[in-house]
Design a protein around this motif. Structure first.
Motif, PDB file in Angstrom:
ATOM      1  N   GLU A  39       0.703  -0.940  -0.164  1.00 40.02           N
ATOM      2  CA  GLU A  39       0.091   0.359  -0.062  1.00 40.02           C
ATOM      3  C   GLU A  39       0.814   1.317   0.049  1.00 40.02           C
ATOM      4  N   ALA A  40       1.959   1.491   0.519  1.00 38.16           N
ATOM      5  CA  ALA A  40       2.886   2.206   0.842  1.00 38.16           C
ATOM      6  C   ALA A  40       3.518   2.487  -0.570  1.00 38.16           C
ATOM      7  N   PHE A  41       4.046   1.343  -1.232  1.00 48.39           N
ATOM      8  CA  PHE A  41       5.040   1.574  -1.927  1.00 48.39           C
ATOM      9  C   PHE A  41       3.508   2.745  -3.506  1.00 48.39           C
ATOM     10  N   HIS A  42       1.823   2.021  -3.014  1.00 50.77           N
ATOM     11  CA  HIS A  42       1.524   2.651  -4.116  1.00 50.77           C
ATOM     12  C   HIS A  42       1.100   3.856  -3.983  1.00 50.77           C
ATOM     13  N   LYS A  43       1.039   4.198  -2.698  1.00 53.10           N
ATOM     14  CA  LYS A  43       1.349   5.482  -2.253  1.00 53.10           C
ATOM     15  C   LYS A  43       1.674   6.470  -2.872  1.00 53.10           C
ATOM     16  N   ALA A  44       2.863   6.051  -2.957  1.00 52.79           N
ATOM     17  CA  ALA A  44       4.274   6.880  -3.676  1.00 52.79           C
ATOM     18  C   ALA A  44       4.155   6.296  -4.493  1.00 52.79           C
ATOM     19  N   GLY A  45       2.959   5.882  -5.565  1.00 48.95           N
ATOM     20  CA  GLY A  45       3.335   6.220  -6.709  1.00 48.95           C
ATOM     21  C   GLY A  45       4.319   4.901  -7.430  1.00 48.95           C
ATOM     22  N   LEU A  46       4.921   4.696  -6.957  1.00 44.20           N
ATOM     23  CA  LEU A  46       5.854   3.258  -7.296  1.00 44.20           C
ATOM     24  C   LEU A  46       5.051   1.818  -7.413  1.00 44.20           C
ATOM     25  N   GLN A  47       4.448   2.154  -8.769  1.00 47.38           N
ATOM     26  CA  GLN A  47       3.232   0.438  -8.816  1.00 47.38           C
ATOM     27  C   GLN A  47       4.140  -0.604  -9.290  1.00 47.38           C
ATOM     28  N   GLY A  48       5.481  -0.380 -10.221  1.00 39.43           N
ATOM     29  CA  GLY A  48       6.228  -0.949 -10.182  1.00 39.43           C
ATOM     30  C   GLY A  48       6.675  -1.805  -9.037  1.00 39.43           C
ATOM     31  N   GLU A  49       7.302  -1.257  -7.646  1.00 37.65           N
ATOM     32  CA  GLU A  49       7.770  -1.767  -6.753  1.00 37.65           C
ATOM     33  C   GLU A  49       6.068  -2.335  -6.034  1.00 37.65           C
ATOM     34  N   ALA A  50       5.523  -2.058  -5.881  1.00 35.29           N
ATOM     35  CA  ALA A  50       4.143  -2.464  -5.699  1.00 35.29           C
ATOM     36  C   ALA A  50       3.837  -3.889  -5.908  1.00 35.29           C
ATOM     37  N   VAL A  51       3.718  -4.129  -7.222  1.00 40.10           N
ATOM     38  CA  VAL A  51       3.786  -5.470  -7.817  1.00 40.10           C
ATOM     39  C   VAL A  51       4.739  -6.588  -7.659  1.00 40.10           C
ATOM     40  N   LYS A  52       6.008  -5.544  -7.597  1.00 33.44           N
ATOM     41  CA  LYS A  52       7.284  -6.929  -7.314  1.00 33.44           C
ATOM     42  C   LYS A  52       6.686  -7.132  -5.975  1.00 33.44           C
ATOM     43  N   VAL A  53       6.556  -6.276  -5.117  1.00 34.63           N
ATOM     44  CA  VAL A  53       5.903  -7.564  -3.598  1.00 34.63           C
ATOM     45  C   VAL A  53       4.978  -7.951  -4.093  1.00 34.63           C
ATOM     46  N   LEU A  54       3.967  -7.787  -4.669  1.00 36.88           N
ATOM     47  CA  LEU A  54       2.363  -9.005  -4.552  1.00 36.88           C
ATOM     48  C   LEU A  54       3.084  -9.966  -5.035  1.00 36.88           C
ATOM     49  N   GLU A  55       3.350  -9.657  -6.269  1.00 39.04           N
ATOM     50  CA  GLU A  55       4.606 -11.096  -6.867  1.00 39.04           C
ATOM     51  C   GLU A  55       5.460 -11.935  -6.631  1.00 39.04           C
ATOM     52  N   GLN A  56       5.847 -11.740  -5.386  1.00 37.63           N
ATOM     53  CA  GLN A  56       7.054 -11.691  -3.891  1.00 37.63           C
ATOM     54  C   GLN A  56       5.692 -12.502  -3.312  1.00 37.63           C
ATOM     55  N   LEU A  57       4.950 -12.276  -2.970  1.00 37.03           N
ATOM     56  CA  LEU A  57       4.348 -12.796  -1.917  1.00 37.03           C
ATOM     57  C   LEU A  57       3.502 -13.576  -2.251  1.00 37.03           C
ATOM     58  N   THR A  58       2.498 -13.560  -3.642  1.00 33.64           N
ATOM     59  CA  THR A  58       2.155 -14.984  -4.432  1.00 33.64           C
ATOM     60  C   THR A  58       3.418 -16.007  -4.621  1.00 33.64           C
ATOM     61  N   HIS A  59       3.912 -15.887  -4.828  1.00 32.26           N
ATOM     62  CA  HIS A  59       5.210 -16.988  -5.380  1.00 32.26           C
ATOM     63  C   HIS A  59       5.205 -17.804  -4.136  1.00 32.26           C
ATOM     64  N   ASN A  60       5.592 -16.717  -2.662  1.00 35.53           N
ATOM     65  CA  ASN A  60       5.566 -17.466  -1.525  1.00 35.53           C
ATOM     66  C   ASN A  60       4.462 -17.890  -1.365  1.00 35.53           C
ATOM     67  N   ALA A  61       3.309 -18.101  -1.596  1.00 38.56           N
ATOM     68  CA  ALA A  61       1.977 -18.249  -1.001  1.00 38.56           C
ATOM     69  C   ALA A  61       1.956 -19.611  -1.504  1.00 38.56           C
ATOM     70  N   VAL A  62       2.485 -19.651  -2.905  1.00 36.30           N
ATOM     71  CA  VAL A  62       1.971 -20.858  -3.785  1.00 36.30           C
ATOM     72  C   VAL A  62       2.789 -22.036  -3.553  1.00 36.30           C
ATOM     73  N   ILE A  63       4.680 -21.257  -3.520  1.00 43.29           N
ATOM     74  CA  ILE A  63       5.118 -22.855  -3.070  1.00 43.29           C
ATOM     75  C   ILE A  63       4.933 -23.045  -1.549  1.00 43.29           C
ATOM     76  N   GLU A  64       4.183 -22.123  -0.662  1.00 44.64           N
ATOM     77  CA  GLU A  64       4.138 -22.965   1.096  1.00 44.64           C
ATOM     78  C   GLU A  64       2.373 -23.534   0.828  1.00 44.64           C
TER      79      GLU A  64
END
Length: 1202
Positions: free
Chosen positions: A843-868
Motif C-alpha cells: 500500500e505504501a508503494f502504491h501511495k508513493a506512486g511506485l506501481q512497479g515496486e508494489a507489483v514486485k512485492v505482490l508477486e513475491q508474496l504470491t510466489h511464496n504463498a504458492v510454494i508454501e
C-alpha cells in the motif's frame, strides 16, 4: 687417467719361493687388505702396506678370500677343501669342508649368507648373531652344511645387490643364476661356450642402475655384460688376452680387468678400455678395488702385491657461460653456468680433449676428432648434433676449436685443420706453448692469444701464417686474458704474479702478487679478477684490490658472476660489485659507479649510489638509480627539479636544499633556503613537519595569512597527534569550522556540537549541514531538526524523520509539502517490508506512486504463498495483483492492453487458488468444515477451470480425487466413474493409491448415471446441463456462463446482460435507480364464494382478474441460436431496462477503464449478497456466516468499514 703406485710388496715362503697371489679383498671400511698367498691368509694395512698378521689355518694353497658387508668377519677357502670363518679381530671361529678344493667365496650383501663353491658343488650357509653386541656364532644345526651339485666345474660366483640371486661361472662356459635356496632360475648359454670357460664374474654394486648388470670375463678372451634375465647388454668386448678377474668400482662406473697380458686395465661400465693401471712382469691373477675410493690392489703370479692410486685428470673447455667437461671418461657434459642446464653426449670411447667456442664443440677421441654444433642459434639452446668427424689419430697437448677450424698444439707447434681434416696452416714458436685461447673474430678469421714459456705473448689469426708479438716479458706465461675492448692484457707468470699491460703502449699498468689465474670482466672494461692462495681478488681501474675467500681457479668473469673451477666441478659464484662501486663513489665518479652497479650490487648499494649522485647534483645518474630501486618519491623530486630547470630556475642551492629536505637533513636544508633567499620554503617545510617553533622563526613581519595558515597546520598536527579537543579549538579560532565540526562529530561531543551549531551563521550552509549530519549520527534528532529548520532545508528535515523512523512527523511534513511524498512513502514501504508487513508495504508503494515496486512485492508474496501451499493467501494476492494491473492500465495507456490481459489472467488464478484451498484442505487434513455438496461443486468448478491451464501448485489429482469421492457419496455415479478413470491415467501419490484403486472397482457396481437433482439448470434457457461440460463452465445449449456463489459454489439464479451500444454504464444505473419497484401480486389465499346455489372455496386471484403482463427481459432470454458456436449475450435496450426493477439487478462496478457488469436475478426470492470490493456474489446466508467467522469478505478480506 694416471696410476700412481702407493706401495708394493712381494710374498715368499720360508724357502724364498714366490707365492702366487690367488685372491684379494678389502675390509668394507678400506683399512685392511686380505690376501690369499700360498697356504696363508695375509692381512695388510692399506695406508703403508705393513703386514699386520699372517693367518695360518689351511693345510694347502688358499684360493679365495671374501669379506662380509658388515665388516665383522671374512672367509677363506683353500685346496684342502675347507672354509674358515675369521672375525675382524683376526680370530678363526668356524671351519667346515667340501668334497673338493674350494674355488670361490661370496658373502650375501644383505643377509650375510656365505656362498662357498668347490669344484663340483656349492653351499649357501646362514650365519646367526645371538646377541646384537656379541660376535657372530654358527648355529649348531649349520654344522652339516647342505650342498648342491653342479654338472661342471665352478670357477667364480657373485651375489646380486639385493641378495636374492647368486651367479655361478662354470668351466663349460655357461652362467647359472640360483636363488637363495640353491635352485637354478636362469641359465645363460653363451656362444662358443665350450671353448670359453668363464673365469670371473661380478654383479655391478651400484644401486643407481635401473637393473642388475653382470660382468663376465672368459678365457675366450671376451668381456660381456648381462641382465638378470640372461639378456646380453651391448656386444662382446674382445680383450686379446685371457682374463683372470673382473672387478667393479663401488659406484659401478668402471671395471678392472687383467690376466695373461701381465697388466691391470681400466674399462668403462660398457667395456671400453680407458687405460692401463699397472704393468707387471708376470700374470696378474687377482685385483680388488678399495670401497668408495680410487685405489686398486693387484696380485701377481710372482707374489707381487701392487697398491695404486688412480688420478683422473680434468678434461674440459669453457666459452663464456658454457662449460664442457668429461664425465666417466667417455661422456661429455655441457653445462650452462647461468641456468645450470646440463646435456650429456655419450661418446662411447675415451675422451682425451674437449674444446668449445660459440656454437661449436670439438671432442678428441683416441682415433678421431668429432665436431658438434648447436641445433639452432638460440642462446638458450643446449642440443648439439654432429657436424663433422675427422678420422685421424692426433697427438696434442692442447685443442682449440673455431667456427671453421680446429687448432692442435704440440710442444712448440700449432697446426690448423679444417673440419674435413685438411691441414691448412702451421706455426712454429720459439718456445714451448703454455697457454692458448680464442679471443673471437669473424668466422674463419678468429684470433688466438698464445703464451709461451719464454715469456712471449703472441697473437695469431687463423687465416694468417704470420704470428704477431704483442709483448715479451722475462718470466714464463701460465695464464692470460685480454679485456673486452682488446686494449689491456692480463698475464699470470710462473711466479704467480698478475701483470696488466696496455697493449698499444706495451706499458705495465700494475701488478699484483698471489695469482694462479686471471679473467677480465666481459661486461666492464676496467675490471678484472684473479685467484690464488684460496682468495679471490677483484680490481677495478687503479683502485686497491678487493679480496674475499674463494676455493679454486677463476676461469671467467661475466657481470657479477665469476666462473670458478674447483677440483673437478665448475660453479658460478655471484660476487656483488659493492666494493668497486664505493671506490668510484669516493672519487665522485658517479657515471662509472653506475656502470659498476649495473654488473650486480644489492638494493642498499643502489640506494647509496642514488643518494650520492643526487647530492652531487648528477640528476641523470640519480634518476637511473632510483628507477632501479623503484623509489617514486625521489623520482618525483628529480622530475620536479628538471621541470624547474626547463622553466629557467638554476639555483643549485635551492635544489640541494630540496634534496636535503627529502633526506631528512632539515636544518641544513633550511640554512640553504635562507642563504638563497627562500625563507618561505623553510617555513613551509617546518610547518609540514609540525615543527612550529622552528617555523615561527621564518614567519614574515605580522602577515595574518601566514599566522592563520600556521594555526591551521598546528591544528592538523594536534589532530594527528591524538589531541582532538585542542585541534578543534584551534580550528574554531582559525575559522575552519568544517574541520572543527568533523573532529567534534567523530568523538561524539554532542554539547560542544550544539553550541557550535547555534553560533554559526545560517548562511554558512556547509558547516550547518555537517553539524546536522553529525548530530543525526549521534541520534540527537531534536537538535538536528533544529539545525535543519534554521537552514530551511525541508527535504533534509524529512530525511531526518525518515532515518529516525518518526513516521508521523514525516507524514505531517509530506502532507504540507506533497512534492516530497515519495521521499516519505518509499522508505516507509521498505521499512514495512523489512518488518514482514508486506501488505502495508504494498500500500505504501502504491501511495508513493511506485506501481512497479508494489507489483514486485505482490508477486513475491504470491510466489511464496504458492510454494508454501497457502492457496487461500495465493488467491488473495492474485486478486490484489489483478487490481494493481487495473490501476496501471488506468494510469498508463501504453500498457493498457498488456495490463488488461494480466488482469484477466490474475483474476482467473485468484478464483482457482481460492477454490483449490478447500480441495487441498480436504485432501491433506483429516477433517473438513465443508459440506459434501460444497466440495462437489468446488471440484466441478475447478475441473472446468483447469481445462484452459493448470496454475503452479494446483493438483489435478487432488481435484479429481475430491470430485470422485463426493460424486460417489451424492449419487453422481457417472461423474464419479469418469473421475476414477481419469485418475488411473495420472501419477497418483501413494497415500491415495489404495483408495483410488478400491473406488475404481466399487464404482463399477453403481448405475451408470447421475442423480437428476444434482444436474445444474441454466437460468437463461432452462436447459438441464450435465455435471461435466467439455466447453467449460457454461450452458451446453445457450453457452451462458454460470455464476457461482463463492462459498458453496452453487449456481446462482443470475443471467448477465449487456447494455445496448447507445447506453453508458452511468445512464443505465440512473435508469435503474429511477425504476418503479414491481409490485408483487397479492396472495389472497383461500376465499369463500357462491356460484348459484353452491358454496365454493377458491385459491389465488379471482377469476375475473386481468392476465399478467409479459416481461420484455424474459423475451430477450431466448435470443440465441443453438447452431452458433459463439456465445451471444442478452442485449438490453433502454426500454427494456426501464421495465426492470432495481432490486432484481446486481451491478458489478469495476473501476475504469473496465465496463460495469449487469446481472438480473430470475428468482427474486433467493437473496444474494454482493461484495463491493471484489465484486464477488454470494448466497446471503453463506456470506453472513463467513463474515461472522472471519470478520471480512472470504475472498478479498475487506470489511464493512473499508
Amino acid at each position: 687417467m694416471r696410476a700412481v703406485p702407493t706401495w708394493v710388496d712381494k710374498v715368499h715362503d720360508r724357502d724364498k719361493v714366490d707365492q702366487c697371489i690367488w685372491d684379494l679383498c678389502f675390509k668394507p671400511d678400506g683399512s685392511q687388505l686380505i690376501v690369499a698367498a700360498g697356504n696363508r691368509v695375509l692381512v695388510y694395512d692399506t695406508n703403508d702396506g705393513t703386514l699386520i698378521q699372517p693367518l695360518k689355518g689351511h693345510k694347502d694353497t688358499v684360493y679365495c678370500v671374501c669379506y662380509a658387508k658388515d665388516g665383522k668377519r671374512f672367509a677363506s677357502g683353500a685346496a684342502d677343501k675347507s672354509v674358515i670363518i675369521w672375525t675382524s679381530k683376526l680370530e678363526g671361529i668356524l671351519k667346515y669342508t667340501h668334497n673338493d678344493a674350494i674355488q670361490c667365496l661370496a658373502y650375501n650383501p644383505v643377509t650375510h649368507q656365505l656362498a662357498s663353491c668347490a669344484v663340483s658343488d656349492f653351499a649357501i650357509v646362514e650365519y646367526e648373531a645371538r646377541r646384537s653386541n656379541a660376535p657372530g656364532l654358527w648355529s649348531p644345526e649349520q654344522k652339516n652344511v647342505s650342498k648342491h651339485k653342479v654338472n661342471s666345474r665352478i670357477t667364480c660366483c657373485s651375489w646380486t645387490n639385493d641378495g636374492q640371486y647368486l651367479a655361478l661361472g662354470l668351466y663349460n662356459g655357461l652362467v647359472s643364476i640360483r636363488n637363495k635356496g640353491g635352485e637354478e632360475k636362469v641359465k645363460i648359454e653363451r656362444p662358443n661356450a665350450a671353448t670359453s670357460p668363464v673365469w670371473s664374474l661380478q654383479w655391478n654394486p651400484s644401486r643407481d642402475e635401473s637393473y642388475d648388470v653382470l660382468a663376465v670375463a672368459d678365457w675366450g678372451q671376451r668381456l660381456c655384460f648381462y641382465q638378470l634375465s640372461g639378456k646380453q647388454i651391448g656386444k662382446d668386448r674382445n680383450l686379446g688376452y685371457d682374463p683372470n678377474y673382473v672387478r667393479w668400482f663401488s659406484r659401478g662406473e668402471y671395471v678392472v680387468v687383467g690376466g695373461s697380458n701381465k697388466q691391470c686395465c681400466l674399462h668403462t661400465k660398457e667395456g671400453v678400455k680407458l687405460g692401463v693401471i699397472g704393468d707387471q712382469s708376470t700374470w696378474t691373477w687377482s685385483a680388488a678395488v678399495k670401497p668408495d675410493s680410487n685405489y686398486v690392489a693387484v696380485g701377481c703370479q710372482d707374489g707381487t702385491i701392487a697398491y695404486y692410486q688412480l688420478i683422473f685428470s680434468t678434461v674440459h673447455g669453457l666459452y663464456k657461460d658454457r662449460y664442457a667437461y668429461r664425465d666417466n671418461m667417455t661422456d661429455v657434459i655441457i653445462q650452462h653456468l647461468i641456468t645450470d642446464q646440463k646435456v650429456r653426449i655419450k661418446c662411447r670411447d675415451l675422451v682425451k680433449k674437449i674444446a668449445i667456442y660459440r656454437h661449436r664443440l670439438a671432442v678428441q677421441l683416441p682415433d678421431k676428432i668429432v665436431i658438434y654444433e648447436l641445433y639452432s642459434d638460440d642462446a638458450a639452446d643446449m642440443h648439439y648434433k654432429v657436424k663433422e668427424k675427422i678420422n685421424k689419430k692426433f697427438e696434442c697437448n692442447l685443442l682449440v676449436v673455431c667456427s671453421q677450424n680446429i687448432i692442435l698444439c704440440q710442444d712448440k707447434r700449432l697446426q690448423c685443420y679444417s673440419f674435413q681434416g685438411i691441414k691448412e696452416r702451421e706455426w712454429l714458436m720459439e718456445s714451448l706453448i703454455r697457454y692458448i685461447k680464442v679471443i673471437g673474430g669473424p668466422s674463419g678469421r678468429e684470433g688466438l692469444l698464445v703464451g709461451l714459456k719464454n715469456g712471449q705473448i703472441m697473437k695469431i689469426f687463423v687465416d694468417n701464417a704470420f704470428p704477431i708479438m704483442l709483448l715479451k716479458q722475462s718470466t714464463s706465461v701460465r695464464c692470460l686474458d685480454v679485456s673486452a675492448s682488446r686494449t689491456k692484457l692480463a698475464v699470470v707468470d710462473e711466479h704467480n704474479t698478475c701483470l696488466v699491460y696496455d697493449i698499444n703502449t706495451k706499458d705495465l699498468l700494475f701488478q699484483e702478487p698471489n695469482a694462479n689465474s686471471v679473467a677480465w670482466n666481459t661486461h666492464y672494461e676496467d675490471m678484472l679478477c684473479f685467484s690464488g692462495n684460496g682468495l679471490l681478488n677483484i680490481k677495478a681501474s687503479n683502485f686497491p684490490v678487493h679480496v674475499q675467500k674463494l676455493q679454486g681457479f677463476v676461469v671467467g668473469f661475466s657481470g657479477s658472476k665469476i666462473f670458478c673451477l674447483h677440483i673437478y666441478s665448475m660453479s658460478s659464484v655471484d660476487v656483488p660489485q659493492s666494493a668497486s662501486m664505493y671506490q668510484y663513489l669516493e672519487k665522485k665518479l658517479f657515471k662509472d659507479a653506475y656502470k659498476v652497479a649495473c654488473l650486480g650490487v644489492t638494493d642498499g648499494d643502489w640506494e647509496v649510489l642514488a643518494h650520492e649522485a643526487l647530492e652531487g647534483l648528477d640528476f641523470d645518474t640519480a634518476k637511473k638509480a632510483f628507477i632501479r630501486i623503484k623509489d617514486l618519491r625521489y623520482l618525483e623530486l628529480i622530475h620536479s627539479i628538471e621541470e624547474r630547470k626547463k622553466r629557467g630556475e638554476n639555483d643549485n642551492m635551492i635544489f640541494l636544499g630540496d634534496v636535503y629536505s627529502y633526506q631528512g637533513k632539515f636544518n641544513e636544508a633550511a640554512k640553504l633556503y635562507k642563504k638563497a633567499g627562500g625563507e618561505q620554503k623553510a617555513m613551509n617545510m617546518y610547518t609540514d613537519l609540525r615543527m612550529f617553533d622552528q617555523a615561527k622563526e621564518y614567519i614574515g613581519s605580522g602577515d595574518p595569512l601566514d599566522k592563520k595558515m600556521l594555526i591551521t597546520k598546528q591544528a592538523d598536527w594536534a589532530k594527528s597527534s591524538n589531541e582532538p579537543k585542542a585541534a578543534a579549538e584551534m580550528y574554531i579560532s582559525a575559522g575552519e569550522y568544517c574541520k572543527a565540526i568533523d573532529i567534534v562529530g567523530e568523538h561524539g561531543w554532542a554539547d560542544m556540537m550544539i553550541d557550535l551549531a547555534r553560533k554559526l551563521d545560517k548562511a554558512d550552509r556547509e558547516a550547518l549541514s555537517r553539524a546536522a549530519m553529525h548530530l543525526t549520527k549521534m541520534e540527537q534528532y531534536p537538535f538536528a531538526a533544529e539545525v535543519y529548520s534554521k537552514m530551511g532545508d525541508i527535504k533534509a528535515l524529512i530525511n531526518l524523520h525518515v532515518e529516525a523512523k518518526h513516521w508521523e512527523d514525516a507524514f505531517t511534513l509530506a502532507d504540507k509539502h506533497p512534492e516530497y511524498k515519495e521521499e516519505v512513502y518509499v522508505p516507509y514501504a521498505q521499512w514495512l517490508a523489512e518488518n514482514d508487513k508486506f501488505d502495508d508495504a504494498q500500500e505504501a508503494f502504491h501511495k508513493a506512486g511506485l506501481q512497479g515496486e508494489a507489483v514486485k512485492v505482490l508477486e513475491q508474496l504470491t510466489h511464496n504463498a504458492v510454494i508454501e501451499s497457502r492457496f487461500n493467501d495465493a488467491g488473495y494476492y492474485f486478486w490484489k495483483l489483478s487490481m494493481q494491473c487495473l490501476d496501471i492500465a488506468r494510469e498508463d495507456s501504453e500498457k493498457r492492453e498488456e495490463m488488461f490481459a494480466k488482469f484477466q489472467d490474475f483474476q482467473r488464478k485468484a478464483d482457482m487458488y481460492y477454490a483449490y484451498h478447500s480441495i487441498q484442505r480436504y485432501t491433506d487434513e483429516p477433517f473438513t468444515s465443508h459440506l459434501p455438496e460444497a466440495l462437489f461443486n468446488i471440484s466441478r468448478y475447478l475441473l472446468h477451470m483447469i481445462q484452459s491451464g493448470i496454475p503452479h501448485g494446483i493438483s489435478k489429482v487432488g481435484t479429481l480425487y475430491a470430485l470422485a469421492k463426493q460424486s460417489k457419496n451424492l449419487g453422481a455415479y457417472k461423474l464419479a466413474r469418469y473421475a476414477y478413470e481419469k485418475l488411473q491415467t495420472l501419477r497418483i501419490p501413494s497415500r491415495f493409491q489404495e483408495a483410488v484403486d478400491l473406488g475404481s472397482v466399487m464404482i463399477r457396481s453403481k448405475a451408470f448415471q447421475d442423480s437428476e437433482e444434482l444436474l445444474p439448470m441454466c437460468y437463461r434457457c432452462s436447459t438441464t446441463n450435465p455435471l461435466l461440460n467439455n466447453g467449460g463452465n457454461c450452458c451446453v445449449n445457450c453457452r451462458q456462463p454460470f455464476v457461482h456463489s463463492f462459498v458453496s459454489f452453487e449456481v446462482l439464479p443470475l443471467v448477465e446482460f449487456v447494455l445496448d451500444s447507445s447506453l453508458t454504464d452511468e445512464e443505465a444505473v440512473q435508469i435503474l435507480d429511477l425504476s418503479i419497484p414491481r409490485q408483487k401480486k397479492e396472495d389472497r389465499g383461500w376465499k369463500e364464494g357462491r356460484i348459484g346455489h353452491a358454496q365454493t372455496l377458491s385459491l389465488g386471484q379471482a377469476q375475473d382478474d386481468e392476465p399478467e403482463e409479459e416481461d420484455p427481459f424474459s423475451a430477450k432470454l431466448m435470443t440465441f441460436d443453438q447452431e452458433e458456436t459463439e456465445f451471444r449475450p442478452v442485449v438490453v435496450t433502454k426500454s427494456v431496462l426501464q421495465t426492470l426493477s432495481r432490486s432484481e439487478v446486481y451491478i458489478l462496478k469495476w473501476p475504469k477503464p473496465l465496463r460495469y457488469q449487469f446481472f438480473r436475478s430470475l428468482l427474486p426470492d433467493v437473496t444474494i449478497t454482493q461484495c463491493p470490493k471484489c465484486n464477488k456474489l454470494f448466497h446471503t446466508d453463506d456470506f453472513e456466516l463467513q463474515y461472522l467467522q472471519k470478520g471480512h469478505c472470504p475472498f478479498c478480506r475487506s470489511t464493512l468499514d473499508d
